[in-house]
Scaffold this active site. Structure first.
Site, PDB file in Angstrom:
ATOM      1  N   ASN A   1       0.853  -1.192   0.000  1.00 22.83           N
ATOM      2  CA  ASN A   1       0.000   0.000   0.000  1.00 22.83           C
ATOM      3  C   ASN A   1       0.889   1.244   0.000  1.00 22.83           C
ATOM      4  O   ASN A   1       0.778   2.124   0.841  1.00 22.83           O
ATOM      5  CB  ASN A   1      -0.956  -0.008   1.193  1.00 22.83           C
ATOM      6  CG  ASN A   1      -2.039   1.036   1.071  1.00 22.83           C
ATOM      7  OD1 ASN A   1      -2.346   1.744   2.028  1.00 22.83           O
ATOM      8  ND2 ASN A   1      -2.619   1.171  -0.106  1.00 22.83           N
ATOM      9  N   LEU A   2       1.777   1.298  -0.983  1.00 21.09           N
ATOM     10  CA  LEU A   2       2.865   2.269  -0.986  1.00 21.09           C
ATOM     11  C   LEU A   2       2.369   3.688  -1.235  1.00 21.09           C
ATOM     12  O   LEU A   2       1.489   3.929  -2.053  1.00 21.09           O
ATOM     13  CB  LEU A   2       3.892   1.886  -2.051  1.00 21.09           C
ATOM     14  CG  LEU A   2       4.489   0.477  -1.927  1.00 21.09           C
ATOM     15  CD1 LEU A   2       5.517   0.248  -3.027  1.00 21.09           C
ATOM     16  CD2 LEU A   2       5.109   0.257  -0.554  1.00 21.09           C
ATOM     17  N   HIS A   3       2.987   4.634  -0.521  1.00 18.20           N
ATOM     18  CA  HIS A   3       2.719   6.058  -0.706  1.00 18.20           C
ATOM     19  C   HIS A   3       4.055   6.782  -0.847  1.00 18.20           C
ATOM     20  O   HIS A   3       5.128   6.151  -0.898  1.00 18.20           O
ATOM     21  CB  HIS A   3       1.886   6.611   0.459  1.00 18.20           C
ATOM     22  CG  HIS A   3       2.432   6.278   1.820  1.00 18.20           C
ATOM     23  ND1 HIS A   3       3.654   6.730   2.277  1.00 18.20           N
ATOM     24  CD2 HIS A   3       1.921   5.514   2.831  1.00 18.20           C
ATOM     25  CE1 HIS A   3       3.868   6.298   3.493  1.00 18.20           C
ATOM     26  NE2 HIS A   3       2.835   5.539   3.860  1.00 18.20           N
ATOM     27  N   GLU A   4       4.004   8.092  -0.907  1.00 15.40           N
ATOM     28  CA  GLU A   4       5.215   8.872  -1.159  1.00 15.40           C
ATOM     29  C   GLU A   4       6.272   8.651  -0.080  1.00 15.40           C
ATOM     30  O   GLU A   4       7.472   8.709  -0.352  1.00 15.40           O
ATOM     31  CB  GLU A   4       4.866  10.356  -1.263  1.00 15.40           C
ATOM     32  CG  GLU A   4       6.048  11.273  -1.520  1.00 15.40           C
ATOM     33  CD  GLU A   4       6.822  10.944  -2.793  1.00 15.40           C
ATOM     34  OE1 GLU A   4       8.043  11.206  -2.820  1.00 15.40           O
ATOM     35  OE2 GLU A   4       6.218  10.424  -3.761  1.00 15.40           O
ATOM     36  N   GLY A   5       5.839   8.385   1.145  1.00 16.69           N
ATOM     37  CA  GLY A   5       6.811   8.095   2.193  1.00 16.69           C
ATOM     38  C   GLY A   5       7.639   6.872   1.864  1.00 16.69           C
ATOM     39  O   GLY A   5       8.871   6.882   1.992  1.00 16.69           O
ATOM     40  N   HIS A   6       6.984   5.800   1.419  1.00 17.90           N
ATOM     41  CA  HIS A   6       7.718   4.594   1.022  1.00 17.90           C
ATOM     42  C   HIS A   6       8.654   4.889  -0.152  1.00 17.90           C
ATOM     43  O   HIS A   6       9.802   4.417  -0.188  1.00 17.90           O
ATOM     44  CB  HIS A   6       6.746   3.487   0.598  1.00 17.90           C
ATOM     45  CG  HIS A   6       5.867   2.978   1.682  1.00 17.90           C
ATOM     46  ND1 HIS A   6       4.518   3.219   1.708  1.00 17.90           N
ATOM     47  CD2 HIS A   6       6.136   2.224   2.779  1.00 17.90           C
ATOM     48  CE1 HIS A   6       3.987   2.632   2.771  1.00 17.90           C
ATOM     49  NE2 HIS A   6       4.942   2.027   3.436  1.00 17.90           N
TER      50      HIS A   6
ATOM     51  N   SER B   1       0.931   7.749   6.097  1.00 17.97           N
ATOM     52  CA  SER B   1       0.749   6.404   6.635  1.00 17.97           C
ATOM     53  C   SER B   1      -0.296   5.683   5.803  1.00 17.97           C
ATOM     54  O   SER B   1      -1.274   6.296   5.345  1.00 17.97           O
ATOM     55  CB  SER B   1       0.282   6.464   8.098  1.00 17.97           C
ATOM     56  OG  SER B   1      -0.153   5.191   8.551  1.00 17.97           O
TER      57      SER B   1
ATOM     58  N   GLN C   1       3.077  -9.688  13.380  1.00 20.81           N
ATOM     59  CA  GLN C   1       3.138  -8.420  14.097  1.00 20.81           C
ATOM     60  C   GLN C   1       1.764  -7.788  14.326  1.00 20.81           C
ATOM     61  O   GLN C   1       1.675  -6.652  14.802  1.00 20.81           O
ATOM     62  CB  GLN C   1       4.060  -7.434  13.388  1.00 20.81           C
ATOM     63  CG  GLN C   1       3.584  -6.944  12.039  1.00 20.81           C
ATOM     64  CD  GLN C   1       4.698  -6.266  11.264  1.00 20.81           C
ATOM     65  OE1 GLN C   1       5.673  -6.905  10.852  1.00 20.81           O
ATOM     66  NE2 GLN C   1       4.583  -4.959  11.076  1.00 20.81           N
TER      67      GLN C   1
ATOM     68  N   LYS D   1       9.482   7.618  11.060  1.00 21.77           N
ATOM     69  CA  LYS D   1       8.100   7.689  11.547  1.00 21.77           C
ATOM     70  C   LYS D   1       7.833   6.564  12.544  1.00 21.77           C
ATOM     71  O   LYS D   1       7.165   6.773  13.555  1.00 21.77           O
ATOM     72  CB  LYS D   1       7.109   7.604  10.400  1.00 21.77           C
ATOM     73  CG  LYS D   1       5.661   7.622  10.875  1.00 21.77           C
ATOM     74  CD  LYS D   1       4.691   7.536   9.743  1.00 21.77           C
ATOM     75  CE  LYS D   1       3.282   7.378  10.285  1.00 21.77           C
ATOM     76  NZ  LYS D   1       3.077   6.061  10.942  1.00 21.77           N
TER      77      LYS D   1
END
Length: 279
Positions: free
Chosen positions: A28-33, A182, A57, A146
């Protein structure tokens, strides 16, 4: 970009590589990844990413089944970042039999903050990260600030287990209004999304107070907790800790300018958000 699910095929593909940079994710990748992929490229070549939603986890009342799985979209994003290999194992690939052996972090780091509210979480993280490191055998691995406590635990684990991998920390990427990116932000309702930046603003006020000379850290933590609760949040913790070990600083350490970090976790509606700011 090659997409590989088999551990043996991954090892065959990476045989002879000694500068691999690795970025483990749950998808579920976003700009942070994607910023982690770019940082990885600065530290090694080739860049290998993994996508694996790790059941170990997740607690019994957490969101494993509804965690967003967007593999095809993720593949397209990683191709644009020139990632060499995406390791996307199935649960059977990673855990062909019950995972009886676990990597357990020490309680002084793994049993506090996130570990207190999510029992077993860091054991699951450490176990899967160790297994992924064994599969990829990178020289460098990139983790985001983060997840500050996770970053520290993984770094210490690699040091104490003599894993030959350097852990590189990546800065938190935020939306324009300050909300830390996130995958769970997508769970927020429109009204909650408008409120969500208040978590970062609250941490900023705590940081400003400490930098302004406030030394009663307990009072700052309580004020921040009360402020969020009055706005409808349900805080788990707001804690000012030493960056080195996430222990509360002594008065002498405060006066000596000990590097600190303020960390928080709180629920907004049904969504639990975490954030932190270094002081």
């Amino acid at each position: 970009m090659k997409v590989i699910s088999s551990i043996q095929e991954l090892r065959d593909q990476l045989r002879g590589q000694n500068r691999t940079a690795f970025v483990p994710t749950m998808g579920n990748l976003h700009e942070g990844h994607l910023s982690l992929m770019r940082l990885a490229r600065q530290h090694g070549d080739p860049v290998v990413a993994s996508i694996f939603v790790n059941r170990l986890q997740f607690g019994p009342n957490e969101d494993f089944d509804k965690y967003p799985r967007t593999l095809q979209d993720d593949i397209e994003k990683l191709q644009q970042e020139n990632v060499y290999v995406l390791f996307a194992p199935t649960e059977r690939d990673m855990y062909p039999e019950p995972q009886e052996y676990r990597v357990l972090p020490p309680d002084d780091l793994g049993g506090i903050l996130e570990g207190e509210f999510r029992p077993g979480f860091f054991a699951g993280v450490c176990t899967v990260v160790t297994k992924l490191m064994s599969c990829v055998q990178p020289r460098v691995a990139v983790f985001g600030k983060k997840d500050y406590q996770q970053l520290m635990i993984v770094r210490r684990m690699c040091q104490q287990l003599a894993l030959p991998v350097e852990i590189v920390a990546a800065e938190t990427v935020r939306d324009e209004d300050g909300l830390a990116l996130s995958s769970r932000n997508r769970y927020l309702t429109p009204d909650e999304r408008r409120e969500a930046p208040e978590l970062a603003k609250t941490l900023q006020r705590v940081r400003d107070s400490v930098l302004g000379g406030e030394r009663d850290l307990g009072k700052l933590e309580q004020h921040a907790h009360t402020h969020l609760a009055e706005r409808g949040w349900v805080p788990d913790y707001i804690a000012i800790r030493r960056r080195a070990n996430l222990i509360a600083p002594s008065a002498a350490e405060l006066e000596a300018g000990e590097p600190l970090v303020v960390l928080a976790a709180a629920k907004l509606g049904a969504t639990r958000l975490i954030d932190n700011l270094e002081i």
